[in-house]
Design an enzyme around this catalytic site. Structure first.
Site, PDB file in Angstrom:
ATOM      1  N   HIS A   1       0.844  -1.208   0.000  1.00 33.12           N
ATOM      2  CA  HIS A   1       0.000   0.000   0.000  1.00 33.12           C
ATOM      3  C   HIS A   1       0.875   1.252   0.000  1.00 33.12           C
ATOM      4  O   HIS A   1       0.610   2.202  -0.741  1.00 33.12           O
ATOM      5  CB  HIS A   1      -0.894   0.047   1.247  1.00 33.12           C
ATOM      6  CG  HIS A   1      -1.932  -1.022   1.308  1.00 33.12           C
ATOM      7  ND1 HIS A   1      -2.123  -1.790   2.436  1.00 33.12           N
ATOM      8  CD2 HIS A   1      -2.852  -1.447   0.417  1.00 33.12           C
ATOM      9  CE1 HIS A   1      -3.111  -2.640   2.224  1.00 33.12           C
ATOM     10  NE2 HIS A   1      -3.568  -2.451   0.995  1.00 33.12           N
TER      11      HIS A   1
ATOM     12  N   LYS B   1     -17.272  -5.771   6.860  1.00 33.12           N
ATOM     13  CA  LYS B   1     -16.127  -6.640   7.127  1.00 33.12           C
ATOM     14  C   LYS B   1     -15.819  -6.667   8.622  1.00 33.12           C
ATOM     15  O   LYS B   1     -16.017  -5.675   9.324  1.00 33.12           O
ATOM     16  CB  LYS B   1     -14.870  -6.118   6.426  1.00 33.12           C
ATOM     17  CG  LYS B   1     -14.813  -6.330   4.954  1.00 33.12           C
ATOM     18  CD  LYS B   1     -13.443  -5.900   4.459  1.00 33.12           C
ATOM     19  CE  LYS B   1     -13.223  -6.207   3.004  1.00 33.12           C
ATOM     20  NZ  LYS B   1     -11.892  -5.799   2.563  1.00 33.12           N
TER      21      LYS B   1
ATOM     22  N   ARG C   1      -2.083  -6.410  -7.769  1.00 32.84           N
ATOM     23  CA  ARG C   1      -0.921  -7.284  -7.597  1.00 32.84           C
ATOM     24  C   ARG C   1      -0.871  -8.390  -8.631  1.00 32.84           C
ATOM     25  O   ARG C   1       0.188  -8.940  -8.891  1.00 32.84           O
ATOM     26  CB  ARG C   1      -0.950  -7.932  -6.207  1.00 32.84           C
ATOM     27  CG  ARG C   1      -0.896  -6.941  -5.059  1.00 32.84           C
ATOM     28  CD  ARG C   1      -1.296  -7.605  -3.782  1.00 32.84           C
ATOM     29  NE  ARG C   1      -2.684  -8.061  -3.941  1.00 32.84           N
ATOM     30  CZ  ARG C   1      -3.432  -8.557  -2.975  1.00 32.84           C
ATOM     31  NH1 ARG C   1      -2.945  -8.696  -1.783  1.00 32.84           N
ATOM     32  NH2 ARG C   1      -4.666  -8.926  -3.215  1.00 32.84           N
TER      33      ARG C   1
ATOM     34  N   SER D   1      -3.089  -7.601   3.066  1.00 28.42           N
ATOM     35  CA  SER D   1      -3.459  -7.378   4.466  1.00 28.42           C
ATOM     36  C   SER D   1      -3.961  -8.665   5.107  1.00 28.42           C
ATOM     37  O   SER D   1      -3.653  -8.960   6.264  1.00 28.42           O
ATOM     38  CB  SER D   1      -4.530  -6.285   4.576  1.00 28.42           C
ATOM     39  OG  SER D   1      -4.007  -5.044   4.192  1.00 28.42           O
TER      40      SER D   1
END
Length: 167
Positions: free
Chosen positions: A25, A49, A97, A135
């Site tokens: 990040h 979440k 990614r 993460s």
């Protein structure tokens, strides 16, 4: 011939839960900060979440990790396009990614374009050695007692000592 009008400031928004902010990040923030006049890291409240860290803690970790960079850290809730409109942003920055990220992010970019056509989506890839970091994996490794010091900033690593998930 008159001089061209001064262009408006180019503001971009990089949004996510950042639970926690990773070196990937941070790399995307560094790259985006060089492309825009102003960059806002929009930390999602993320009602949908279960986050390990509360919103204020995620914002504090991000502000600490990014302290040397020209970026504002703000909370947001709801649609990212509404937040972009409120902030006067011309772009959304997304880190990708791999192809899985790209497929998902391309769909989101198309939908966001329908919601607010004046905001472009800019995809940035982190450095190759950071592309495996997520993460989710960082949280799992830390929970199991693994070393995450090469995946997150020192301040984040300290906060990642094993503890139960937050409700």
């Amino acid at each position: 011939m008159s001089a061209p009008a001064a262009s408006a400031r180019r503001i971009a928004v990089y949004s996510g839960t950042f639970d926690p902010l990773t070196l990937g990040h941070e790399d995307v923030v560094r790259r985006a900060a060089g492309l825009f006049d102003e960059l806002i890291l929009a930390v999602a409240i993320a009602h949908h979440k279960k986050t390990r860290f509360a919103l204020q803690e995620r914002m504090a970790m991000a502000a600490e990790a990014l302290s040397g960079l020209p970026v504002r850290v703000l909370p947001f809730d709801g649609l990212i396009m509404d937040f972009c409109r409120q902030q006067g942003a011309c772009a959304v920055v997304r880190g990708i990614r791999n192809l899985t990220d790209f497929d998902y992010e391309a769909q989101m970019a198309a939908m966001n374009r329908k919601l607010l056509p004046s905001v472009e989506t800019v995809f940035l890839l982190p450095q190759a050695e950071l592309q495996c970091i997520s993460s989710t994996l960082v949280r799992e490794i830390a929970t199991l007692g693994g070393d995450v010091s090469q995946m997150v900033s020192p301040g984040v690593a300290v906060r990642l000592t094993p503890r139960p998930l937050q409700a």
